[in-house]
Design an enzyme around this catalytic site. Structure first.
Site, PDB file in Angstrom:
ATOM      1  N   GLY A 161       3.791  -2.103  -3.044  1.00  0.00           N
ATOM      2  CA  GLY A 161       4.293  -2.727  -4.272  1.00  0.00           C
ATOM      3  C   GLY A 161       4.955  -4.053  -3.979  1.00  0.00           C
ATOM      4  O   GLY A 161       4.787  -4.625  -2.899  1.00  0.00           O
ATOM      5  N   ASN A 162       5.677  -4.570  -4.949  1.00  0.00           N
ATOM      6  CA  ASN A 162       6.454  -5.790  -4.733  1.00  0.00           C
ATOM      7  C   ASN A 162       7.739  -5.725  -5.545  1.00  0.00           C
ATOM      8  O   ASN A 162       7.982  -4.753  -6.261  1.00  0.00           O
ATOM      9  CB  ASN A 162       5.615  -7.041  -5.057  1.00  0.00           C
ATOM     10  CG  ASN A 162       5.195  -7.077  -6.512  1.00  0.00           C
ATOM     11  OD1 ASN A 162       6.024  -7.170  -7.401  1.00  0.00           O
ATOM     12  ND2 ASN A 162       3.887  -6.979  -6.760  1.00  0.00           N
ATOM     13  N   ARG A 163       8.564  -6.755  -5.438  1.00  0.00           N
ATOM     14  CA  ARG A 163       9.925  -6.673  -5.983  1.00  0.00           C
ATOM     15  C   ARG A 163      10.043  -7.067  -7.447  1.00  0.00           C
ATOM     16  O   ARG A 163      11.154  -7.176  -7.966  1.00  0.00           O
ATOM     17  CB  ARG A 163      10.851  -7.571  -5.171  1.00  0.00           C
ATOM     18  CG  ARG A 163      10.986  -7.112  -3.756  1.00  0.00           C
ATOM     19  CD  ARG A 163      12.029  -7.934  -3.045  1.00  0.00           C
ATOM     20  NE  ARG A 163      11.986  -7.655  -1.619  1.00  0.00           N
ATOM     21  CZ  ARG A 163      12.916  -8.037  -0.771  1.00  0.00           C
ATOM     22  NH1 ARG A 163      13.951  -8.710  -1.203  1.00  0.00           N
ATOM     23  NH2 ARG A 163      12.799  -7.751   0.500  1.00  0.00           N
ATOM     24  N   SER A 164       8.940  -7.330  -8.106  1.00  0.00           N
ATOM     25  CA  SER A 164       9.039  -7.721  -9.517  1.00  0.00           C
ATOM     26  C   SER A 164       9.643  -6.590 -10.344  1.00  0.00           C
ATOM     27  O   SER A 164       9.275  -5.424 -10.193  1.00  0.00           O
ATOM     28  CB  SER A 164       7.645  -8.058 -10.043  1.00  0.00           C
ATOM     29  OG  SER A 164       7.682  -8.174 -11.443  1.00  0.00           O
TER      30      SER A 164
END
Ligand code: CTP
Length: 420
Positions: A226-229
């Site tokens: 995933g990512n931090r958005s």
């Protein structure tokens, strides 16, 4: 039989469209009912939303709520008397000219009667007659008072005149502990109706698709890349677009955010699911949308293989092969033939200011979009505010630090211009 409360119809006399950068001015008038204390919460919510709130207390309201409290919450002097030696000019005329909305919280049976009769024997009733904008009142009274034919006659007169709208009352417990129709509407509902009344509707009739949040790419049933958005930016865009009258479809990756009022939400996980939902919302020929605002942090890669069962630990190093995801925005850019839908991309970078503008210009051309909102990762992810530069083919407007809500409005101002 009790009449049904009038729904909030604010077609009032003049509802000037406010540019999103100009905060609306709301005169918050409090009349004398036990529900008066809830006006303080309404004042707080309106201030929080960015409105200028000018408080006004009727004589009987002073029995229920202190002027100091309202002055403290709003940062404005409280108006109480029609004739004020310290005030230059006619106060009711001046307030009537200044107010984008006169909001009466609560409105007593007596006040409704006096307004329906066209009286002007105190500051508030004179102001109601003189207001250039809409007037919204939140009645609060004992159910027998609300149901009395005299009150219902006054309510019907107000509805026929079409100059004062009511929000509530609602069914529920009143101050005496009894239940019935007469309880004041919830402060949050009142604040929302007030803000909707002063909102510019410059995006009415425009269909906007917004993507928000991360996409997550599953490795197995329990793990993902995933990512931090957090989705805050895209949700702010969707919320502001809907408030300004657009019809909004929000395609959201996995985020812990409530759906903004009036927005159609489609939840997805991975980039491929987002692609499918996006094209469904835009239509195969992109004809279902006037604008796409692509704020989602779409994963560029996904695992080549997804395991149907949980991968077990081993002592060996693990190599995971990743394959590229489609570039969703570039695909839409390539499919667009004319100037619709307006296409807005985002670029979150770790370069310096000049670098992010250069990257944004590259993305503008490569993805064939109309504008790219470029920002630094450290200024954006997870924060309530943002510092962005809006890059188009001809210019780069560097905006200072502002709330994501305000940035959403700035982006939408540009979308509105292009949709005209
Ligand atoms: N985007 C997209 N599909 C992808 C990746 C990105 O639609 N697979 C969109 C994003 O929603 C954003 C814009 O493209 O509006 C730019 O995303 P960004 O991740 O900054 O750019 P990339 O093209 O992925 O380039 P890089 O990661 O190399 O900076």
């Amino acid at each position: 039989m009790y009449a049904r409360p009038i729904s909030c119809n604010l077609s009032g006399p003049v509802l000037a469209a406010l540019p999103s950068s100009v905060p609306p001015t709301i005169v918050l008038a409090v009349s004398g009912s036990i529900a008066a204390y809830k006006a303080v919460e309404v004042a707080r919510l309106l201030k929080k939303a960015g409105a200028r709130v000018i408080p006004l207390l009727t004589r009987s309201a002073r029995e229920f709520v202190g002027a100091q409290t309202l002055a403290g919450i709003t940062g404005e002097p409280v108006h109480e008397e029609m004739f004020d030696p310290g005030y230059p000019g006619e106060k009711h005329v001046e307030l009537g000219r200044t107010a984008d909305l006169v909001l009466i919280v609560p409105a007593t049976a007596d006040l409704l009667a006096r307004i329906a009769a066209g009286r002007a024997d105190d500051l508030l009733t004179a102001l109601v007659l003189c207001a250039r904008g809409p007037v919204l009142a939140a009645p609060a009274m004992h159910p027998r008072m609300w149901g009395h034919p005299a009150t219902q006659r006054n309510v019907a007169t107000l509805a026929a005149d079409g100059r004062v709208s009511l929000i509530g009352p609602v069914e529920g417990e009143v101050a005496s502990g009894e239940r019935g129709m007469g309880r004041m509407a919830d402060p949050a509902e009142i604040a929302h109706a007030a803000l909707a009344a002063v909102e510019t509707r410059d995006l009415a009739g425009i269909r906007i698709v917004v993507t928000a949040g991360p996409t997550v790419e599953d490795l197995d049933p329990v793990r993902f890349l995933g990512n931090r958005s957090t989705g805050k930016m895209g949700f702010a865009v969707a919320e502001r677009a809907a408030s300004r009258g657009a019809s909004v479809t929000l395609v959201a990756g996995p985020v812990a955010l409530a759906t903004p009022r009036g927005v159609t939400r489609v939840d997805v996980r991975g980039a491929l699911a987002m692609k499918e939902a996006l094209w469904e919302a835009m239509g195969p020929d992109l004809g279902r949308a006037d604008a796409l605002i692509m704020s989602a942090a779409v994963a560029d890669y996904r695992p080549a293989e997804q395991s149907a069962t949980k991968r077990k630990r081993s002592a060996e190093a693990l190599e995971i092969k990743l394959i590229p995801n489609p570039d969703l925005l570039a695909e839409v850019g390539a499919a667009r033939t004319g100037t619709r839908p307006v296409l807005v991309g985002f670029a979150v970078e770790t370069a310096d200011d000049a670098g992010i503008v250069a990257y944004a210009r590259g993305k503008l051309q490569a993805k064939r979009v109309d504008m790219v909102v470029a920002n630094h990762a450290q200024d954006s992810f997870g924060r309530e505010d943002n510092r962005a530069t809006i890059v188009t083919a001809n210019d780069a407007e560097a905006l200072g630090v502002m709330s994501k809500r305000d940035l959403a409005d700035r982006i939408l101002d540009r979308v509105a211009q292009r949709c005209r």
